[in-house]
Design an enzyme around this catalytic site. Structure first.
Site, PDB file in Angstrom:
ATOM      1  N   GLY A   1     102.362  23.517 -57.087  1.00 41.58           N
ATOM      2  CA  GLY A   1     102.120  22.936 -55.887  1.00 41.58           C
ATOM      3  C   GLY A   1     101.685  21.412 -56.119  1.00 41.58           C
ATOM      4  N   GLU A   2     100.712  21.100 -55.255  1.00 39.79           N
ATOM      5  CA  GLU A   2     100.126  19.666 -55.427  1.00 39.79           C
ATOM      6  C   GLU A   2     100.882  18.240 -55.576  1.00 39.79           C
ATOM      7  OE1 GLU A   2      98.180  19.460 -59.295  1.00 39.79           O
ATOM      8  OE2 GLU A   2      96.846  21.090 -59.042  1.00 39.79           O
ATOM      9  N   GLY A   3     102.451  18.827 -55.394  1.00 33.35           N
ATOM     10  CA  GLY A   3     103.466  17.769 -55.043  1.00 33.35           C
ATOM     11  C   GLY A   3     103.737  17.504 -56.705  1.00 33.35           C
TER      12      GLY A   3
END
Length: 336
Positions: free
Chosen positions: A302-304
């Site tokens: 996740g987190e970009g």
């Protein structure tokens, strides 16, 4: 095809290479040129916005990590210590962190956008995750954040997230939006074991039985979404209105895109799905939207991070279109 698209395809085809030899890079170049209605598209001030929020179901045994990790990771983002910080810095991408609804009071920080709706959603195992007014607040806050980013000249934006238990929320959004059984949508999230996975599926089936049939994407989002996911939905719709190139990260970010897609299917034109997550539902979710992921790196952070890692490939696609010689300009004979 419009005339600009025909000329764009011809420009790609007559570069000094065999037809189609740059594969997916050619598709990306065509897509970006089409979005910008230009034979010489430009990527300006690439930005990734990471939305963080807590989920009521985090305290119901759906994650391997305690809820506190959400705020701890936000602090890590602000200190520059997370993977998304490293990859964004490496690729000269502006990074924005948003408190959409973390169960923690953050001190004022110039690097943190305060868009807190509440200190976490309610548990969808007992009631809808948010009220209609909270959902509307999320959509408007997401839109406002993108409008501010657009004022910096940014025309390419990626979305990431942080929120313990948000794979459960994403699985429910996927199951309802795609009408796929919940067991085909659920993955291991933060790394739960087999027994925990069985429990997760069981609890999510209970939630589905509690809420029954829902078909409206807005109500599905209100029922199961997190504040960070709902703000991403508003942000994605706003980014499309601004005609930005939209970079979509993994399972959770894609679930937000899925809800936005159910609201407006046209947004798919502006999207690049940066990678296929290790979460088992992600492949099926992408297939539902007929979306092709750019990378498959077995990532599930996740987190970009997928957006940041994929960005240089997108840059390469635009650069070859703008800088590579044509057969004519290079004086090279084309095939008969």
């Amino acid at each position: 095809m419009t005339s600009i698209q025909e000329i764009l395809q011809r420009k790609i085809d007559f570069k000094t290479k065999p037809l189609g030899a740059l594969g997916v890079l050619e598709k990306i170049a065509f897509q970006v040129g089409s979005i910008q209605n230009s034979l010489n598209p430009v990527l300006k001030n690439p930005t990734i916005v990471v939305f963080a929020g807590d989920h009521g179901v985090a305290n119901d045994g759906l994650s391997a990590y305690p809820q506190e990790v959400t705020y701890q990771m936000v602090l890590n983002f602000l200190q520059g210590g997370a993977a998304i910080n490293v990859f964004s810095k490496q690729n000269s991408i502006t990074l924005k962190i948003v408190d959409a609804g973390v169960n923690y009071h953050f001190e004022s920080n110039p690097n943190l956008i305060n868009a807190k709706v509440a200190r976490g959603t309610r548990s969808f195992l007992r009631e809808k995750a948010m009220t209609p007014s909270q959902l509307e607040d999320c959509l408007q806050k997401g839109k406002k954040i993108v409008n501010v980013v657009a004022q910096t000249g940014c025309n390419v934006i990626g979305f990431g997230e942080m929120g313990i238990a948000n794979t459960s929320a994403a699985a429910m959004l996927m199951s309802y939006c795609c009408t796929i059984p919940i067991e085909n949508c659920v993955g291991r999230g933060t790394g739960i074991n087999d027994l925990q996975l069985e429990n997760k599926i069981s609890l999510l089936k209970i939630a589905a039985n509690l809420h029954g049939t829902i078909t409206n994407p807005i109500e599905i989002l209100q029922t199961f979404g997190g504040f960070e996911i709902a703000q991403m939905v508003g942000a994605i719709l706003a980014a499309f209105e601004k005609n930005m190139l939209i970079l979509v990260d993994g399972f959770i970010a894609s679930s937000a895109f899925l809800v936005a897609f159910k609201i407006n299917t046209e947004i798919i034109k502006n999207a690049i799905f940066c990678h296929q997550s290790e979460e088992q539902g992600h492949k099926k979710m992408l297939a539902f939207m007929q979306a092709e992921p750019l990378l498959q790196l077995n990532m599930r952070l996740g987190e970009g991070t997928g957006c940041a890692v994929a960005y240089p490939i997108i840059e390469s696609a635009v650069n070859f279109l703008n800088q590579m010689s044509s057969f004519e300009s290079a004086g090279i004979s084309n095939k008969d």
